[in-house]
Write a protein that holds these residues in place. Structure first.
Motif, mmCIF file in Angstrom:
data_model
loop_
_atom_site.group_PDB
_atom_site.id
_atom_site.type_symbol
_atom_site.label_atom_id
_atom_site.label_comp_id
_atom_site.label_asym_id
_atom_site.label_seq_id
_atom_site.Cartn_x
_atom_site.Cartn_y
_atom_site.Cartn_z
ATOM 1 N N PRO A 1 -4.789 -6.769 -2.663
ATOM 2 C CA PRO A 1 -3.445 -6.308 -2.299
ATOM 3 C C PRO A 1 -2.555 -7.455 -1.859
ATOM 4 O O PRO A 1 -1.343 -7.418 -2.070
ATOM 5 N N ALA B 1 0.884 -0.521 -6.099
ATOM 6 C CA ALA B 1 -0.225 -0.906 -5.233
ATOM 7 C C ALA B 1 -1.559 -0.688 -5.936
ATOM 8 O O ALA B 1 -1.709 0.217 -6.760
ATOM 9 N N PRO C 1 0.830 -1.208 0.000
ATOM 10 C CA PRO C 1 0.000 0.000 0.000
ATOM 11 C C PRO C 1 0.862 1.255 0.000
ATOM 12 O O PRO C 1 1.800 1.378 0.774
ATOM 13 N N GLN D 1 -0.990 -8.816 -4.874
ATOM 14 C CA GLN D 1 0.092 -7.960 -5.345
ATOM 15 C C GLN D 1 1.364 -8.206 -4.545
ATOM 16 O O GLN D 1 2.453 -8.280 -5.092
ATOM 17 N N ARG D 2 1.212 -8.331 -3.231
ATOM 18 C CA ARG D 2 2.388 -8.586 -2.400
ATOM 19 C C ARG D 2 2.982 -9.956 -2.709
ATOM 20 O O ARG D 2 4.196 -10.142 -2.698
#
Length: 262
Positions: A202, A190, A185, A205-206
């Motif tokens: 999210p 992000a 974030p 994404q990580r």
């Protein structure tokens, strides 16, 4: 079955190999022993540049998915008891927008053969019926055919080999960490917090950032030539993703967001 032994694939692989070695010979007067390594980097850059349209297509598709996410979420709520109706409504929504849920996937699949052939040139010990001469060239005195795991497991490793191969693996890992942080974030990669969880993801994404570390593990076992390819590729990919995210921001309200991209 070795796919690269098939005549058409072997011919393409041989052509790519001879082109790479030809470039190495051209660079040799200026770069000496480092010409082959420079040729690996140059060819990788050319390939990544040629595949930029694939990245653009993926960025457009990602932005479209995020833009349509609230409407898709509403369709799921409305048709939660009727999967077939949900599928029809979702496909109709994407059709009305001139796209599909799989937009961006086909170009990604099309690049796989190109990347596969180039990567094979860096790892195959034999190409075009003979030894892969590329792997016999050196970078700072370290053969392009050596790997960190192979050097460490082969007895008393040379200092130069450990330093060069270790530095390459650490560089790949560093890019992986930068990619992971970029997906957190507030980072340039992000997903906006207001995006529905089904698309914003999210955590996903990580996870994609963390997967970059797998590349570092691979760099430990592949030849140095392939490791150079991996390093250039992950650096290029990170920079390209950041630039494309700025060009095609996921947040429609962001500067440059402008109208939705079909």
């Amino acid at each position: 079955m070795d796919l690269f032994a098939l005549p058409p694939v072997a011919a393409v692989l041989g052509g790519a190999y001879h082109a790479l070695m030809g470039l190495s010979h051209l660079l040799e007067p200026a770069l000496g022993a480092g010409a082959a390594a420079a040729a690996v980097v140059a060819v990788t850059l050319v390939v990544r540049a040629a595949l930029v349209p694939v990245g653009v297509s993926q960025a457009r598709a990602e932005r479209t998915r995020v833009r349509l996410a609230p409407r898709v979420a509403e369709l799921r709520r409305r048709h939660r008891k009727d999967p077939e109706a949900l599928q029809r409504a979702t496909m109709q929504l994407y059709a009305d927008e001139g796209t599909t849920p799989l937009a961006g996937c086909l170009p990604l699949l099309l690049q796989a053969p190109v990347v596969g052939v180039i990567y094979a040139v860096f790892v195959h010990a034999e190409i075009a019926g003979g030894a892969n001469a590329l792997l016999g060239h050196t970078l700072f005195g370290v053969p392009l055919g050596s790997s960190l795991v192979g050097v460490l497991s082969g007895g008393a490793p040379g200092v130069a080999a450990v330093v060069v191969l270790g530095a390459l693996v650490l560089a790949v890992a560093l890019v992986g960490e930068l990619t992971r942080r970029a997906a957190l974030p507030g980072g340039p990669l992000a997903v906006p917090s207001a995006t529905p969880a089904s698309v914003g993801a999210p955590g996903m994404q990580r996870a994609l950032g963390a997967l970059q570390f797998v590349t570092a593990a691979v760099a430990c076992v592949v030849p140095l030539a392939a490791g150079l390819y991996l390093l250039v590729t992950v650096v290029w990919t990170l920079v390209q993703r950041i630039l494309l995210r700025r060009r095609f921001p996921l947040d429609p309200a962001a500067p440059g967001g402008g109208p939705a991209i079909p």
